[in-house]
Design a protein around this motif. Structure first.
Motif, PDB file in Angstrom:
ATOM      1  N   SER A 117       0.817  -1.218   0.000  1.00 23.57           N
ATOM      2  CA  SER A 117       0.000   0.000   0.000  1.00 23.57           C
ATOM      3  C   SER A 117       0.841   1.254   0.000  1.00 23.57           C
ATOM      4  CB  SER A 117      -0.918   0.005   1.228  1.00 23.57           C
ATOM      5  OG  SER A 117      -0.142   0.034   2.415  1.00 23.57           O
ATOM      6  N   ASP A 118       0.257   2.352  -0.508  1.00 25.93           N
ATOM      7  CA  ASP A 118       0.891   3.660  -0.349  1.00 25.93           C
ATOM      8  C   ASP A 118       0.271   4.323   0.874  1.00 25.93           C
ATOM      9  OD1 ASP A 118      -1.586   4.716  -1.054  1.00 25.93           O
ATOM     10  OD2 ASP A 118      -0.990   5.249  -3.094  1.00 25.93           O
ATOM     11  N   GLY A 119       0.594   5.580   1.101  1.00 21.80           N
ATOM     12  CA  GLY A 119       0.125   6.242   2.313  1.00 21.80           C
ATOM     13  C   GLY A 119      -1.382   6.294   2.438  1.00 21.80           C
ATOM     14  N   THR A 120      -2.075   6.607   1.342  1.00 24.20           N
ATOM     15  CA  THR A 120      -3.532   6.721   1.384  1.00 24.20           C
ATOM     16  C   THR A 120      -4.177   5.367   1.621  1.00 24.20           C
ATOM     17  OG1 THR A 120      -3.504   8.620  -0.110  1.00 24.20           O
ATOM     18  CG2 THR A 120      -5.570   7.436   0.091  1.00 24.20           C
ATOM     19  N   GLU A 121      -3.708   4.353   0.914  1.00 28.05           N
ATOM     20  CA  GLU A 121      -4.275   3.013   1.060  1.00 28.05           C
ATOM     21  C   GLU A 121      -4.023   2.472   2.465  1.00 28.05           C
ATOM     22  OE1 GLU A 121      -3.344   2.122  -3.655  1.00 28.05           O
ATOM     23  OE2 GLU A 121      -2.279   1.011  -2.090  1.00 28.05           O
ATOM     24  N   PHE A 122      -2.828   2.694   2.962  1.00 27.45           N
ATOM     25  CA  PHE A 122      -2.490   2.271   4.320  1.00 27.45           C
ATOM     26  C   PHE A 122      -3.439   2.919   5.334  1.00 27.45           C
ATOM     27  CE2 PHE A 122      -0.021   2.628   8.259  1.00 27.45           C
ATOM     28  CZ  PHE A 122       0.444   1.335   8.418  1.00 27.45           C
ATOM     29  N   GLY A 123      -3.716   4.208   5.114  1.00 25.81           N
ATOM     30  CA  GLY A 123      -4.597   4.945   6.016  1.00 25.81           C
ATOM     31  C   GLY A 123      -6.050   4.533   5.921  1.00 25.81           C
ATOM     32  N   LEU A 124      -6.446   3.906   4.820  1.00 23.74           N
ATOM     33  CA  LEU A 124      -7.818   3.430   4.662  1.00 23.74           C
ATOM     34  C   LEU A 124      -8.011   2.060   5.304  1.00 23.74           C
ATOM     35  CD1 LEU A 124      -8.503   4.464   0.945  1.00 23.74           C
ATOM     36  CD2 LEU A 124      -9.708   5.336   2.954  1.00 23.74           C
ATOM     37  N   VAL A 125      -7.015   1.204   5.177  1.00 26.83           N
ATOM     38  CA  VAL A 125      -7.147  -0.180   5.630  1.00 26.83           C
ATOM     39  C   VAL A 125      -6.756  -0.359   7.092  1.00 26.83           C
ATOM     40  CG1 VAL A 125      -6.431  -2.564   5.232  1.00 26.83           C
ATOM     41  CG2 VAL A 125      -6.738  -1.014   3.287  1.00 26.83           C
ATOM     42  N   MET A 126      -5.671   0.282   7.511  1.00 30.06           N
ATOM     43  CA  MET A 126      -5.136   0.035   8.849  1.00 30.06           C
ATOM     44  C   MET A 126      -6.099   0.399   9.978  1.00 30.06           C
ATOM     45  SD  MET A 126      -2.412  -1.470   9.694  1.00 30.06           S
ATOM     46  CE  MET A 126      -1.821  -1.994  11.307  1.00 30.06           C
ATOM     47  N   PRO A 127      -6.882   1.462   9.868  1.00 33.00           N
ATOM     48  CA  PRO A 127      -7.833   1.763  10.944  1.00 33.00           C
ATOM     49  C   PRO A 127      -8.831   0.638  11.174  1.00 33.00           C
ATOM     50  CG  PRO A 127      -7.542   3.686   9.572  1.00 33.00           C
ATOM     51  CD  PRO A 127      -6.853   2.566   8.866  1.00 33.00           C
ATOM     52  N   TYR A 128      -9.234  -0.014  10.100  1.00 31.09           N
ATOM     53  CA  TYR A 128     -10.171  -1.131  10.255  1.00 31.09           C
ATOM     54  C   TYR A 128      -9.490  -2.295  10.972  1.00 31.09           C
ATOM     55  CZ  TYR A 128     -13.420  -4.890   9.303  1.00 31.09           C
ATOM     56  OH  TYR A 128     -14.291  -5.947   9.470  1.00 31.09           O
ATOM     57  N   LEU A 129      -8.268  -2.594  10.580  1.00 36.29           N
ATOM     58  CA  LEU A 129      -7.553  -3.709  11.187  1.00 36.29           C
ATOM     59  C   LEU A 129      -7.292  -3.466  12.675  1.00 36.29           C
ATOM     60  CD1 LEU A 129      -4.911  -4.536   8.402  1.00 36.29           C
ATOM     61  CD2 LEU A 129      -7.176  -5.554   8.768  1.00 36.29           C
ATOM     62  N   THR A 130      -6.926  -2.233  13.018  1.00 39.30           N
ATOM     63  CA  THR A 130      -6.619  -1.929  14.418  1.00 39.30           C
ATOM     64  C   THR A 130      -7.869  -1.763  15.276  1.00 39.30           C
ATOM     65  OG1 THR A 130      -6.414   0.422  13.830  1.00 39.30           O
ATOM     66  CG2 THR A 130      -4.392  -0.875  13.905  1.00 39.30           C
ATOM     67  N   ALA A 131      -9.041  -1.834  14.660  1.00 37.70           N
ATOM     68  CA  ALA A 131     -10.293  -1.788  15.427  1.00 37.70           C
ATOM     69  C   ALA A 131     -11.040  -3.112  15.319  1.00 37.70           C
ATOM     70  CB  ALA A 131     -11.183  -0.649  14.924  1.00 37.70           C
ATOM     71  N   SER A 132     -10.390  -4.102  14.752  1.00 35.17           N
ATOM     72  CA  SER A 132     -11.029  -5.396  14.505  1.00 35.17           C
ATOM     73  C   SER A 132     -10.814  -6.350  15.677  1.00 35.17           C
ATOM     74  CB  SER A 132     -10.454  -6.014  13.231  1.00 35.17           C
ATOM     75  OG  SER A 132      -9.106  -6.414  13.443  1.00 35.17           O
ATOM     76  N   LYS A 133     -11.313  -7.563  15.508  1.00 33.93           N
ATOM     77  CA  LYS A 133     -11.175  -8.584  16.551  1.00 33.93           C
ATOM     78  C   LYS A 133      -9.724  -9.009  16.755  1.00 33.93           C
ATOM     79  CE  LYS A 133     -12.081 -12.397  13.319  1.00 33.93           C
ATOM     80  NZ  LYS A 133     -12.988 -13.521  12.984  1.00 33.93           N
ATOM     81  N   LEU A 134      -8.851  -8.660  15.821  1.00 32.99           N
ATOM     82  CA  LEU A 134      -7.443  -9.002  15.981  1.00 32.99           C
ATOM     83  C   LEU A 134      -6.845  -8.370  17.231  1.00 32.99           C
ATOM     84  CD1 LEU A 134      -6.065  -8.676  12.318  1.00 32.99           C
ATOM     85  CD2 LEU A 134      -6.433 -10.782  13.612  1.00 32.99           C
ATOM     86  N   THR A 135      -7.341  -7.204  17.589  1.00 34.53           N
ATOM     87  CA  THR A 135      -6.787  -6.501  18.749  1.00 34.53           C
ATOM     88  C   THR A 135      -7.265  -7.096  20.067  1.00 34.53           C
ATOM     89  OG1 THR A 135      -8.593  -4.876  18.718  1.00 34.53           O
ATOM     90  CG2 THR A 135      -6.619  -4.350  17.444  1.00 34.53           C
ATOM     91  N   LYS A 136      -8.159  -8.073  20.017  1.00 35.69           N
ATOM     92  CA  LYS A 136      -8.691  -8.674  21.242  1.00 35.69           C
ATOM     93  C   LYS A 136      -7.789  -9.775  21.780  1.00 35.69           C
ATOM     94  CE  LYS A 136     -12.296  -6.066  20.651  1.00 35.69           C
ATOM     95  NZ  LYS A 136     -12.460  -4.845  21.461  1.00 35.69           N
ATOM     96  N   THR A 137      -6.830 -10.212  20.990  1.00 44.03           N
ATOM     97  CA  THR A 137      -5.916 -11.270  21.428  1.00 44.03           C
ATOM     98  C   THR A 137      -4.472 -10.817  21.286  1.00 44.03           C
ATOM     99  OG1 THR A 137      -5.744 -12.290  19.223  1.00 44.03           O
ATOM    100  CG2 THR A 137      -7.572 -13.000  20.638  1.00 44.03           C
TER     101      THR A 137
END
Length: 465
Positions: A117-137
């Motif tokens: 990803s470039d900066g814009t794509e990273f900024g679109l996807v990463m917020p979802y990942l860091t608010a997902s169930k992945l952060t629960k473990t």
């Protein structure tokens, strides 16, 4: 003629959902066409997005997979960005369609996108990942940290001037997303070492970039936060010395004539960050300051001289009663002074101790944000405090701040990683300096006028043990 073609295209897209509803086999091809047309949204009144949303409701999984396939296959940056905006801004708001299969698809495909990803794509996807169930473990948090690690490229060579500072922006943007993931189980050791060994030695080179002073200050803030969860360092003194050398730059020695009327401007915000990082890491090499008596004596003189300046700034700020400061600045100033005083008090002992626990002042305005996966979107802009701490004038002996640290999310720049890095309050810092520094020189705390805990020795003053 142009108007007629425009209307024909709009009308053609509007009938596509009806075709797909009756014949699901057309969904992949229609979705693929609409994914390419998403970049026409602005001129066509969002018709492609609205049409694709209707197709998605008919067959969510097939539609989503087709859009992701287009993202991975196209080289058109605008098309990739529009497709990801559709997915991570539009789709995730359709709660009734977000099944467990869709959740998993969003996560897995999102993780595949991050490395390229470039900066814009990273900024679109990463917020979802860091608010997902992945952060629960713990395993999920570590997986996300590894993704950020790979994107930041902290294992490779680092040149802050390469491509007009894109390296610096990429690293800082990645670290902003990683910071909320670090804890006692997911350590920030690797990132902390990188900041000590690569960012600090290139501190002045970073300052030559566009908005360089802002980048410099943000780097120090990140170092301070990273040091909070840094694990065991193999050779701690090799990294601590980088912080120590930079700290001495911001904490000058007292003048030989001890003329406190000419006290220089004090960069309290940078000192807080560096003192905190030093305090966190130097405990791993407790003999760092005591191995050479001359080093300790020199550092104690700097601590004392800086304490006098902090005392003067605090008195000046109290005299102004906050008239020239905004609400956020008034909240941060007391915490900043208190933190610096507490850290100095620990480090001033004949054998420095590392006991005080503080919350960094710039985190005092950060609210904890709890995002659910189905409602996550681009992160909110962070209000970055840059400021002073208050105490009762001298270094407090038992200052203990509030517990807990807020989680912050970073609003990334648009486009590639570049010098679009947003300002983090440098203007605010200068505003406070301008209204405090001059009067601080006039109302400085001399050793004789400060509270107990100071004594005069020769041409400089020292905190009594």
């Amino acid at each position: 003629m142009f108007l007629n073609m425009f209307q024909i295209r709009i009308r053609a897209m509007q009938v596509l959902p009806a075709i797909c509803k009756d014949s699901k086999e057309y969904v992949p091809k229609v979705t693929y066409i609409l994914a390419q047309l998403l970049k026409l949204d602005e001129s066509d009144d969002n018709t492609p997005t609205n049409t694709l949303s209707q197709i998605y409701k008919e067959d969510p999984v097939c539609t989503l997979k087709t859009v992701f396939n287009h993202v991975s296959s196209t080289d058109d940056a605008t098309e990739r960005e529009k497709c990801l905006q559709f997915i991570y801004k539009k789709i995730i708001k359709m709660e009734e369609k977000l099944t467990s299969e869709i959740y998993d698809l969003l996560l897995e495909e999102g993780k595949k996108i991050i490395p390229e990803s470039d900066g814009t794509e990273f900024g679109l996807v990463m917020p979802y990942l860091t608010a997902s169930k992945l952060t629960k473990t713990i395993a999920g948090q570590q997986e996300l940290v590894n993704l950020v690690d790979e994107k930041a490229e902290i294992d490779g060579s680092f040149d802050p001037l390469e491509e007009n500072g894109q390296n610096v922006n990429r690293v800082m943007m990645c670290v902003d997303f990683a910071l909320p993931l670090f804890n006692a189980n997911v350590e920030s050791t690797k990132f902390t070492k990188f900041y000590c060994d690569q960012i600090l030695p290139n501190y002045y080179a970073i300052g030559t970039l566009k908005e360089g002073s802002t980048l410099q200050y943000h780097a120090l803030k990140q170092l301070a936060e990273l040091s909070t969860h840094c694990g065991k360092l193999e050779n701690p003194s090799l990294h601590v010395v980088q912080i120590f050398d930079k700290l001495k730059h911001f904490m000058p020695l007292p003048p030989e004539d001890a003329d406190l009327e000419k006290m220089p401007n004090l960069d309290l915000t940078s000192v807080e960050c560096l003192l905190y990082a030093f305090h966190r890491l130097a405990r791993q090499c407790p003999d760092f300051l005591t191995a050479d008596p001359a080093v300790l004596k020199d550092f104690r003189a700097r601590l004392t001289y800086f304490s006098i300046g902090v005392c003067g700034c605090k008195r000046s700020l109290e005299k102004h009663s906050g008239k020239k400061l905004n609400e956020d600045q008034q909240k941060i100033a007391p915490a900043l002074f208190e933190n610096i005083s507490s850290l100095i008090n620990d480090l001033y002992y004949t054998v420095p101790i590392y006991e005080c626990k503080i919350q960094l002042s710039f985190k005092s305005l950060t609210k904890k944000i709890q995002l659910s996966p189905e409602k996550s979107s681009v992160p909110q802009k962070r209000h970055t405090p840059i400021h002073f701490e208050s105490s009762n004038g001298s270094a407090p002996k038992n200052a203990r701040p509030s517990k807990g640290e807020g989680i912050k999310l970073y609003a990334p720049p648009s486009g590639k990683f570049s010098n679009n890095f947003q300002s983090y309050g440098e203007t605010t810092l200068h505003a406070i300096h301008s209204c405090v520094t001059q009067e601080a020189r006039e109302t400085h705390c001399s050793p004789a006028s400060s509270q107990e805990g100071f004594e005069t020795t020769g041409s400089s003053s020292y905190i009594a043990d």
